[in-house]
Design an enzyme around this catalytic site. Structure first.
Site, PDB file in Angstrom:
ATOM      1  N   SER A   1       0.807  -1.189  -0.217  1.00  0.00           N
ATOM      2  CA  SER A   1      -0.019   0.096  -0.097  1.00  0.00           C
ATOM      3  C   SER A   1       0.724   1.283   0.027  1.00  0.00           C
ATOM      4  O   SER A   1       0.262   2.223   0.477  1.00  0.00           O
ATOM      5  CB  SER A   1      -0.929   0.129   1.275  1.00  0.00           C
ATOM      6  OG  SER A   1      -0.239  -0.516   2.397  1.00  0.00           O
TER       7      SER A   1
ATOM      8  N   ILE B   1      -3.111   1.295  -6.393  1.00  0.00           N
ATOM      9  CA  ILE B   1      -4.066   0.883  -5.944  1.00  0.00           C
ATOM     10  C   ILE B   1      -4.214   0.813  -4.316  1.00  0.00           C
ATOM     11  O   ILE B   1      -5.145   1.249  -3.501  1.00  0.00           O
ATOM     12  CB  ILE B   1      -4.793  -0.368  -6.579  1.00  0.00           C
ATOM     13  CG1 ILE B   1      -5.120   0.118  -8.182  1.00  0.00           C
ATOM     14  CG2 ILE B   1      -5.935  -0.821  -6.124  1.00  0.00           C
ATOM     15  CD1 ILE B   1      -5.383  -1.199  -8.983  1.00  0.00           C
ATOM     16  N   GLY B   2      -3.194   0.321  -3.863  1.00  0.00           N
ATOM     17  CA  GLY B   2      -3.098   0.004  -2.546  1.00  0.00           C
ATOM     18  C   GLY B   2      -2.915   1.320  -1.700  1.00  0.00           C
ATOM     19  O   GLY B   2      -3.845   1.450  -0.569  1.00  0.00           O
TER      20      GLY B   2
ATOM     21  N   TYR C   1       0.874 -13.932 -15.151  1.00  0.00           N
ATOM     22  CA  TYR C   1       0.189 -12.938 -14.219  1.00  0.00           C
ATOM     23  C   TYR C   1      -1.311 -13.357 -14.538  1.00  0.00           C
ATOM     24  O   TYR C   1      -1.697 -13.298 -13.398  1.00  0.00           O
ATOM     25  CB  TYR C   1       0.438 -11.703 -15.030  1.00  0.00           C
ATOM     26  CG  TYR C   1      -0.358 -10.477 -14.167  1.00  0.00           C
ATOM     27  CD1 TYR C   1      -0.086 -10.105 -13.023  1.00  0.00           C
ATOM     28  CD2 TYR C   1      -1.215  -9.901 -14.904  1.00  0.00           C
ATOM     29  CE1 TYR C   1      -0.705  -8.968 -12.371  1.00  0.00           C
ATOM     30  CE2 TYR C   1      -2.333  -9.009 -14.499  1.00  0.00           C
ATOM     31  CZ  TYR C   1      -1.971  -8.534 -13.059  1.00  0.00           C
ATOM     32  OH  TYR C   1      -2.766  -7.651 -12.630  1.00  0.00           O
TER      33      TYR C   1
END
Length: 270
Positions: free
Chosen positions: A15, A19-20, A160
């Site tokens: 984070s 996005i985190g 992925y």
């Protein structure tokens, strides 16, 4: 809708950016105390200080831990033994220009295994630790940050995509395991997002080609994600909005779901 997470403690893995980071800020904005996680003490400490300034009065702390290993997971659990909300966000991809089977066949075992350890096992280990405590209290939220690549497997990112599909299986299985407990488990599927990794790649390509980042992103979408309905990259905040919602009391009837925030890239109705 007023989402109030006052009194809830959230852990967001990976984070310090993207996005985190946006998710951590969104949870703090809703009133939660938040644990920041990353592998670099410098980055974790910087984000903690910035968020403490941005959200005075919130309990913002940090844990430096490499979640690719069981030892790193134990370091996280030792410093943050309990949580009401767990966002399994940490992940990575090896950006390649692989196209045909000859290229894909050259992906080494080390890449497959390292991505599985980070993208899948980090969430497995964290959920294994925190979920039983949530069930014992009768309330909890676990969110896996997967990808539209989980259902729209990209040949250039095959390893992925496989790990992101695995996250969906883990998420659904855990939701089944805690049915009726008051704990929900969901996965969120972002599409192309101006995150740290992909955003930086687009910026590099723009510089190399003498174009703007937006033009580089549009070229990416045209070549690799032409079905995008928003016809642009999402922002990390847009993805975080969904994560914050499914972390809330308002999302109490949403569990076992794969929630798309992909800009309409995947062409199916579900």
């Amino acid at each position: 809708m007023n989402i109030d997470l006052t009194g809830r403690k959230a852990i967001v893995t990976g984070s310090t950016a993207g996005i985190g980071r946006a998710t951590a800020e969104g949870l703090a904005r809703a009133g939660a105390s938040v644990v920041i996680n990353g592998r670099s003490a410098e980055r974790v400490n910087a984000v903690v200080q910035e968020m403490q300034l941005a959200f005075p009065g919130r309990d913002i702390s940090g844990v430096v831990a490499d979640l690719t290993t069981a030892e790193g997971a134990e370091a996280l659990f030792a410093q943050a033994p309990d949580a009401d909300i767990l966002v399994n966000n940490v992940g990575n991809a090896y950006m390649r220009d692989y196209q045909g089977i000859e290229d894909i066949a050259r992906i080494p075992d080390e890449d497959w295994l390292s991505l599985f350890q980070l993208n899948v096992m980090s969430g497995v280990r964290a959920s294994r630790h925190y979920l039983p405590r949530m069930v014992a209290r009768g309330w909890g939220r676990v969110v896996f940050v997967s990808s539209e690549s989980a259902v729209n497997i990209p040949k250039e990112l095959l390893d992925y995509g496989v790990t992101k599909t695995a996250q969906l299986a883990v998420s659904r299985g855990l939701a089944e395991a805690v049915a009726g407990s008051g704990v929900t488990v969901n996965a969120v599927l972002p599409g192309p997002t101006r995150s740290e990794a992909l955003g930086s790649l687009m910026a590099q390509q723009a510089e190399a080609q003498g174009t703007t980042q937006e033009e580089a992103e549009q070229a990416f979408l045209k070549a690799l994600r032409p079905t995008s309905l928003i016809q642009r990259f999402a922002t990390p905040d847009e993805i975080a909005n969904m994560i914050v919602y499914v972390s809330s009391d308002q999302a109490s009837a949403t569990t076992g779901a794969a929630l798309r925030v992909d800009g309409g890239v995947v062409r199916y109705v579900a």
